[in-house]
Design a protein around this motif. Structure first.
Motif, PDB file in Angstrom:
ATOM      1  N   SER A 166       0.814  -1.210   0.000  1.00  0.00           N
ATOM      2  CA  SER A 166       0.000   0.000   0.000  1.00  0.00           C
ATOM      3  C   SER A 166       0.852   1.267   0.000  1.00  0.00           C
ATOM      4  O   SER A 166       0.663   2.151  -0.821  1.00  0.00           O
ATOM      5  CB  SER A 166      -0.928  -0.004   1.214  1.00  0.00           C
ATOM      6  OG  SER A 166      -0.155  -0.123   2.405  1.00  0.00           O
ATOM      7  N   ASP A 167       1.771   1.340   0.926  1.00  0.00           N
ATOM      8  CA  ASP A 167       2.563   2.565   1.052  1.00  0.00           C
ATOM      9  C   ASP A 167       3.982   2.221   1.491  1.00  0.00           C
ATOM     10  O   ASP A 167       4.379   2.493   2.627  1.00  0.00           O
ATOM     11  CB  ASP A 167       1.897   3.504   2.062  1.00  0.00           C
ATOM     12  CG  ASP A 167       2.568   4.870   2.076  1.00  0.00           C
ATOM     13  OD1 ASP A 167       3.228   5.216   1.073  1.00  0.00           O
ATOM     14  OD2 ASP A 167       2.439   5.581   3.090  1.00  0.00           O
ATOM     15  N   PRO A 168       4.774   1.601   0.601  1.00  0.00           N
ATOM     16  CA  PRO A 168       6.132   1.227   0.997  1.00  0.00           C
ATOM     17  C   PRO A 168       6.997   2.452   1.216  1.00  0.00           C
ATOM     18  O   PRO A 168       6.851   3.466   0.555  1.00  0.00           O
ATOM     19  CB  PRO A 168       6.625   0.406  -0.208  1.00  0.00           C
ATOM     20  CG  PRO A 168       5.836   0.925  -1.367  1.00  0.00           C
ATOM     21  CD  PRO A 168       4.495   1.293  -0.803  1.00  0.00           C
ATOM     22  N   VAL A 169       7.904   2.344   2.163  1.00  0.00           N
ATOM     23  CA  VAL A 169       8.803   3.449   2.475  1.00  0.00           C
ATOM     24  C   VAL A 169      10.232   2.919   2.505  1.00  0.00           C
ATOM     25  O   VAL A 169      10.481   1.736   2.715  1.00  0.00           O
ATOM     26  CB  VAL A 169       8.451   4.100   3.822  1.00  0.00           C
ATOM     27  CG1 VAL A 169       7.086   4.736   3.780  1.00  0.00           C
ATOM     28  CG2 VAL A 169       8.537   3.080   4.956  1.00  0.00           C
ATOM     29  N   PHE A 170      11.171   3.842   2.303  1.00  0.00           N
ATOM     30  CA  PHE A 170      12.570   3.477   2.465  1.00  0.00           C
ATOM     31  C   PHE A 170      12.833   3.099   3.926  1.00  0.00           C
ATOM     32  O   PHE A 170      12.049   3.420   4.822  1.00  0.00           O
ATOM     33  CB  PHE A 170      13.475   4.649   2.073  1.00  0.00           C
ATOM     34  CG  PHE A 170      13.502   4.927   0.594  1.00  0.00           C
ATOM     35  CD1 PHE A 170      14.045   4.008  -0.283  1.00  0.00           C
ATOM     36  CD2 PHE A 170      13.009   6.120   0.089  1.00  0.00           C
ATOM     37  CE1 PHE A 170      14.082   4.264  -1.634  1.00  0.00           C
ATOM     38  CE2 PHE A 170      13.041   6.384  -1.259  1.00  0.00           C
ATOM     39  CZ  PHE A 170      13.583   5.455  -2.129  1.00  0.00           C
ATOM     40  N   LEU A 171      13.953   2.443   4.153  1.00  0.00           N
ATOM     41  CA  LEU A 171      14.356   2.151   5.526  1.00  0.00           C
ATOM     42  C   LEU A 171      14.463   3.463   6.296  1.00  0.00           C
ATOM     43  O   LEU A 171      15.135   4.396   5.856  1.00  0.00           O
ATOM     44  CB  LEU A 171      15.696   1.417   5.527  1.00  0.00           C
ATOM     45  CG  LEU A 171      15.718   0.061   4.804  1.00  0.00           C
ATOM     46  CD1 LEU A 171      17.101  -0.555   4.874  1.00  0.00           C
ATOM     47  CD2 LEU A 171      14.691  -0.894   5.388  1.00  0.00           C
ATOM     48  N   ASP A 172      13.807   3.519   7.449  1.00  0.00           N
ATOM     49  CA  ASP A 172      13.773   4.770   8.209  1.00  0.00           C
ATOM     50  C   ASP A 172      14.055   4.495   9.679  1.00  0.00           C
ATOM     51  O   ASP A 172      14.591   3.443  10.043  1.00  0.00           O
ATOM     52  CB  ASP A 172      12.431   5.492   8.010  1.00  0.00           C
ATOM     53  CG  ASP A 172      11.245   4.609   8.383  1.00  0.00           C
ATOM     54  OD1 ASP A 172      11.473   3.557   9.025  1.00  0.00           O
ATOM     55  OD2 ASP A 172      10.098   4.974   8.070  1.00  0.00           O
ATOM     56  N   ASP A 173      13.676   5.444  10.529  1.00  0.00           N
ATOM     57  CA  ASP A 173      13.987   5.331  11.952  1.00  0.00           C
ATOM     58  C   ASP A 173      13.361   4.102  12.592  1.00  0.00           C
ATOM     59  O   ASP A 173      13.875   3.596  13.602  1.00  0.00           O
ATOM     60  CB  ASP A 173      13.518   6.580  12.691  1.00  0.00           C
ATOM     61  CG  ASP A 173      14.345   7.802  12.344  1.00  0.00           C
ATOM     62  OD1 ASP A 173      15.338   7.637  11.595  1.00  0.00           O
ATOM     63  OD2 ASP A 173      14.006   8.915  12.801  1.00  0.00           O
ATOM     64  N   SER A 174      12.256   3.604  12.025  1.00  0.00           N
ATOM     65  CA  SER A 174      11.582   2.452  12.629  1.00  0.00           C
ATOM     66  C   SER A 174      12.443   1.202  12.609  1.00  0.00           C
ATOM     67  O   SER A 174      12.265   0.318  13.455  1.00  0.00           O
ATOM     68  CB  SER A 174      10.258   2.186  11.905  1.00  0.00           C
ATOM     69  OG  SER A 174      10.482   1.941  10.527  1.00  0.00           O
ATOM     70  N   ILE A 175      13.383   1.109  11.671  1.00  0.00           N
ATOM     71  CA  ILE A 175      14.312  -0.019  11.652  1.00  0.00           C
ATOM     72  C   ILE A 175      15.628   0.347  12.332  1.00  0.00           C
ATOM     73  O   ILE A 175      16.243  -0.468  13.025  1.00  0.00           O
ATOM     74  CB  ILE A 175      14.555  -0.525  10.214  1.00  0.00           C
ATOM     75  CG1 ILE A 175      15.472  -1.754  10.214  1.00  0.00           C
ATOM     76  CG2 ILE A 175      15.172   0.563   9.350  1.00  0.00           C
ATOM     77  CD1 ILE A 175      14.887  -2.963  10.857  1.00  0.00           C
ATOM     78  N   LEU A 176      16.066   1.594  12.184  1.00  0.00           N
ATOM     79  CA  LEU A 176      17.351   1.996  12.760  1.00  0.00           C
ATOM     80  C   LEU A 176      17.335   1.916  14.287  1.00  0.00           C
ATOM     81  O   LEU A 176      18.354   1.573  14.906  1.00  0.00           O
ATOM     82  CB  LEU A 176      17.711   3.415  12.309  1.00  0.00           C
ATOM     83  CG  LEU A 176      19.080   3.936  12.754  1.00  0.00           C
ATOM     84  CD1 LEU A 176      20.202   3.073  12.183  1.00  0.00           C
ATOM     85  CD2 LEU A 176      19.262   5.394  12.320  1.00  0.00           C
ATOM     86  N   GLU A 177      16.207   2.225  14.891  1.00  0.00           N
ATOM     87  CA  GLU A 177      16.151   2.216  16.354  1.00  0.00           C
ATOM     88  C   GLU A 177      16.393   0.827  16.930  1.00  0.00           C
ATOM     89  O   GLU A 177      16.805   0.692  18.091  1.00  0.00           O
ATOM     90  CB  GLU A 177      14.807   2.760  16.833  1.00  0.00           C
ATOM     91  CG  GLU A 177      13.611   1.930  16.417  1.00  0.00           C
ATOM     92  CD  GLU A 177      12.286   2.548  16.841  1.00  0.00           C
ATOM     93  OE1 GLU A 177      12.340   3.658  17.416  1.00  0.00           O
ATOM     94  OE2 GLU A 177      11.226   1.936  16.603  1.00  0.00           O
ATOM     95  N   HIS A 178      16.163  -0.209  16.131  1.00  0.00           N
ATOM     96  CA  HIS A 178      16.402  -1.574  16.611  1.00  0.00           C
ATOM     97  C   HIS A 178      17.887  -1.925  16.601  1.00  0.00           C
ATOM     98  O   HIS A 178      18.272  -2.954  17.166  1.00  0.00           O
ATOM     99  CB  HIS A 178      15.625  -2.573  15.762  1.00  0.00           C
ATOM    100  CG  HIS A 178      14.142  -2.518  15.973  1.00  0.00           C
ATOM    101  ND1 HIS A 178      13.497  -3.210  16.979  1.00  0.00           N
ATOM    102  CD2 HIS A 178      13.177  -1.835  15.312  1.00  0.00           C
ATOM    103  CE1 HIS A 178      12.210  -2.965  16.938  1.00  0.00           C
ATOM    104  NE2 HIS A 178      11.973  -2.132  15.925  1.00  0.00           N
TER     105      HIS A 178
END
Length: 639
Positions: free
Chosen positions: A465-477
C-alpha cells in the motif's frame, strides 16, 4: 588648449570676416596637431601594452614550466606514476573506450603523460567493447575499419599481459528469431586473435546463436582463461530445442578440446538452457565459482550439477519467475523427496528472485546445506519496467523458518549479509536480522511495510500500500537498549522433530541468547537507500562507537548511507535542514575520537539504476550497470 574663436562667432548668422577666417584656420591647425600628438601617444602605449602582454605570457609560461620541473608530481619516478595511473582504472568493470575515462583521459593531460600511458601495458589489459553494428559500404567503411583498428591497437598495447575483455551486443530492432552473429563476428575476430592471452571473457549478447560463438574457441588457444561469463538478456530468441532429443549441440562445448575444457577455467556464468545441457562430460569439479540464470528451475537437474561441484567457493542463482520442478513427459511436478544439496566448501552464496519466486527460495534454503558459508546475498525485487505491482508475501513467516534452518546448518555463524528485499514487512525484516546476531558486515536495502501477518485478512500476496525506504523504525532496533530484544526462539515458528535437533550446538542462531539490539557484532554497515533522521543516526553512531563497551557491542568501524528525500508536496514547500551543519561537526568529532569512517550521500529523489545514457545509439557505457545490486557489497574474503 584655449579657443582662438569665441562661441558667439561660431553661432553668428552672418558670413565670417577675413580676420575670423584666419583665426579659425589657426585654431583648426592647432587642434589637428594636438589630435595627432594624442594618436601618437595612443599608438605608443598600445605597442607598449602588447609588448608587455607578450612578455607577461612568455614569463608566465616560463614560470609555469620551471614550477612543473620542481613540482612533487613531476619528481615521481615513472614506475610510481604508472602505479597511480593503474589505480585510476575502474574496478567494477573493464576499462571503456571513452576520452572521459582512464586510461584515455590520462593521455590528454600532457605530452609526458600521454607517452607514459601509451607505453604502460598494464593500463590496456582490460577492455569493454560495445559491438555496435558496422557498415562496410564504401560511404561508411572507413569509420567501421577505424573502430576495429582502435580496438586492436588497444589490446596490442597490453603487450604480453593477460587480458580481461567484456563485449556487449543488443539488437536495436525486432529480430524475429533471426540470429545477429554477423554483427558481433568482426569484433569476435579481434578477440580470437588475442585469445592466447585471455584471462577473463564476459559476453553479454542478445539474439545470438551461442553454438556458433563458442565453437570458435578451443582449449589449446585458451591457456590462461580462468573466467567465462555468458549473459543472455533473455533466453535467446534464436535458440530452438532440437527435434531429436539425442542431438545436443551444446554438449559439444564440454568435450575435450572445447572452451569449457580450458586448463585454468574455474569461474563460469551461464544461462540455464546451456548449463543443463552440457552433459556428463562437463568437468564441474574444476569450478570454484558458478552462476546460473533461470527461467524454470529443474530442481533434480540442478541437484545433479551441485553434486559434481564439491570445490565451489561461490554460487549465484538468479531466478526469474521460476518453479522448482522436475519435468516428466512435459509436465512440471515437484520432487516428492527433494534431495538435500550440500556445498561443503561454499563461502559466498547469492540468490535473487521476484515475489513470485518466494516459495522456491524458501524451499532452496530448506533443502540446501552450506556449512562453511561466510557471505549470503539475498535479493527480492519487482522490476520497475514490468508494470507489476509490488507485493508483500504471506510466505514471510516461511522466510524466517526456512532461513533459520539454512543458517542452523552452518559450522560457524554467518559473518556477512547482503539483504535487498522489496518490499517486506518491518516485522519480518526485524526477525530475519535476529537470525544473524554474529554478523559483522551488513548491507541492508528495501522498502518496508507496517503490515503484521496474522492481523486482518491474509492472501498469498498482499499489495504493497505505502512502501517506504528504511527509516527510523528499523534503525532504532540497531541501538542498544536496557531491555534486550526477545530471544529468537520465541519469534520463530515451531519446528518439527526432524528439523535440526542439535540447532543449539550448530553455527545457526535459532536459540541465540537475549541481545541488546540487532546485530551487536556489526563492524561495517551499508544502507544503499534510507530516510533516517539526523538525530537518531547520531545516536546510533555514538552507541556503537563512544559507548560500545558499556553497551556490550562491537565498535563500528565503517558506515555508509545514501539518503533519499521524497520530493516536496505541492502544499508543503521543500524544507531546509538546519541540523546538517551540526551533523557535519558531530561526525568530524566522532571520527577524530573513535576512528569511525562515516560516508553520507544525499539525494533529493531516488535515481534509476539504469544509466541515463542508455539509448538506442550505441554508447561506450552500454552493457555496464554499475548500479547493480551485485556491486553493493563485495565479500571481504574474496581476493
Amino acid at each position: 588648449m584655449s579657443p582662438l574663436v569665441s562661441k558667439s562667432s561660431l553661432r553668428a548668422f552672418h558670413p565670417p570676416t577675413d580676420s575670423e577666417i584666419a583665426t579659425t584656420r589657426k585654431a583648426l591647425q592647432e587642434g589637428l596637431d594636438h589630435l595627432q600628438a594624442l594618436e601618437n601617444d595612443i599608438s605608443r602605449l598600445e605597442k607598449l601594452y602588447n609588448d608587455s602582454l607578450t612578455s607577461q605570457q612568455a614569463l608566465t609560461t616560463f614560470i609555469s614550466t620551471h614550477k612543473s620541473l620542481i613540482s612533487p608530481l613531476n619528481q615521481l619516478p615513472p614506475d610510481l606514476l604508472c602505479e597511480i595511473f593503474h589505480h585510476c582504472l575502474p574496478i567494477a568493470h573493464n576499462a571503456i573506450m571513452s576520452i572521459h575515462q582512464p586510461p584515455l583521459s590520462l593521455t590528454l593531460v600532457c605530452k609526458k603523460w600521454r607517452h607514459l600511458v601509451y607505453s604502460t601495458p598494464q593500463l590496456w589489459a582490460t577492455l569493454h567493447i560495445v559491438a555496435a553494428p558496422l557498415d562496410f559500404r564504401p560511404i561508411a567503411e572507413k569509420k567501421s575499419k577505424a573502430t576495429l583498428d582502435a580496438i586492436n591497437a588497444w589490446l596490442s598495447r597490453s603487450g604480453v599481459l593477460p587480458l580481461s575483455i567484456s563485449m556487449y551486443h543488443c539488437a536495436t530492432f525486432m529480430t524475429r528469431s533471426r540470429t545477429m552473429n554477423y554483427q558481433v563476428q568482426p569484433y569476435l575476430d579481434i578477440i580470437l586473435s588475442h585469445s592466447h592471452r585471455c584471462k577473463s571473457l564476459y559476453f553479454i549478447f542478445h539474439s545470438i546463436d551461442w553454438t556458433r560463438i563458442l565453437s570458435q574457441f578451443h582449449r589449446i588457444d585458451l591457456p590462461l582463461l580462468e573466467h567465462l561469463y555468458i549473459k543472455d538478456h533473455l533466453k535467446s530468441v534464436s535458440w530452438v530445442e532440437p527435434e531429436d532429443p539425442t542431438h545436443n549441440p551444446i554438449s559439444a562445448f564440454a568435450q575435450e578440446g572445447s572452451i569449457l575444457r580450458a586448463p585454468r577455467l574455474h569461474t563460469l556464468d551461464l544461462p540455464s538452457y546451456i548449463a543443463h545441457k552440457l552433459g556428463e562430460s562437463m568437468p564441474w569439479h574444476h569450478l570454484t565459482s558458478l552462476s546460473i540464470s533461470y527461467w524454470t528451475f529443474p530442481y533434480d537437474e540442478f541437484s545433479h550439477i551441485a553434486s559434481q561441484c564439491p570445490n565451489l567457493l561461490e554460487l549465484s542463482l538468479k531466478l526469474t519467475h521460476v518453479q522448482i520442478t522436475s519435468t516428466v513427459d512435459g509436465h512440471a511436478t515437484f520432487p516428492l523427496s527433494p534431495p538435500q544439496i550440500v556445498f561443503p566448501s561454499l563461502l559466498n552464496f547469492m540468490i535473487h528472485g521476484r515475489p513470485a519466486d518466494d516459495c522456491d527460495v524458501c524451499d532452496f534454503f530448506e533443502f540446501t546445506s552450506t556449512p562453511s558459508l561466510i557471505h549470503l546475498t539475498w535479493g527480492r525485487s519487482t522490476p520497475s519496467d514490468t508494470g507489476t505491482a509490488a507485493f508483500i508475501s504471506a510466505l514471510e513467516p516461511e522466510f524466517i523458518r526456512s532461513l533459520s534452518l539454512f543458517l542452523a546448518k552452518l559450522v560457524n555463524p554467518l559473518e556477512e549479509l547482503d539483504l535487498w528485499l522489496d518490499p517486506i514487512s518491518l516485522d519480518t525484516l526485524i526477525k530475519i536480522l535476529q537470525l544473524v546476531p554474529k554478523v559483522k558486515r551488513l548491507s541492508l536495502e528495501g522498502f518496508t511495510e507496517p503490515h503484521v501477518w496474522g492481523q486482518g485478512p491474509t492472501t498469498i500476496y498482499q499489495p504493497s500500500s505505502d512502501p517506504v525506504f528504511l527509516d527510523d523504525s528499523i534503525l532504532e532496533h540497531f541501538i542498544p537498549h536496557k531491555d534486550p530484544i526477545p530471544k529468537l526462539d520465541s519469534v520463530l515458528p515451531v519446528l518439527s522433530d526432524n528439523d535440526n535437533e542439535d540447532d543449539t550446538e550448530s553455527g545457526g542462531s535459532i536459540n541465540a541468547p537475549n541481545l541488546p539490539c540487532l546485530c551487536p557484532n556489526l563492524e561495517i554497515l551499508y544502507f544503499p537507500r534510507a530516510q533516517f533522521s539526523n538525530t537518531l543516526l547520531l545516536k546510533f553512531i555514538r552507541s556503537r562507537t563512544l559507548s560500545h563497551l558499556q553497551n556490550n557491542v562491537s565498535r563500528l568501524r565503517h558506515l555508509k548511507t545514501r539518503f533519499f528525500r521524497p520530493p516536496p508536496s505541492v502544499e508543503e514547500p521543500e524544507s531546509e535542514e538546519p541540523e546538517e551543519p551540526n551533523m557535519q561537526m558531530e561526525l568530524t568529532t566522532l571520527e577524530k575520537e573513535t576512528g569511525v569512517q562515516v560516508y553520507l550521500e544525499h539525494h533529493k529523489q531516488p535515481k534509476s539504476l539504469s544509466p541515463s545514457y542508455m539509448h538506442s545509439i550505441p554508447h561506450a557505457y552500454d552493457g555496464i550497470d554499475v548500479g547493480s545490486p551485485a556491486f553493493y557489497f563485495q565479500p571481504y574474503f574474496v581476493h
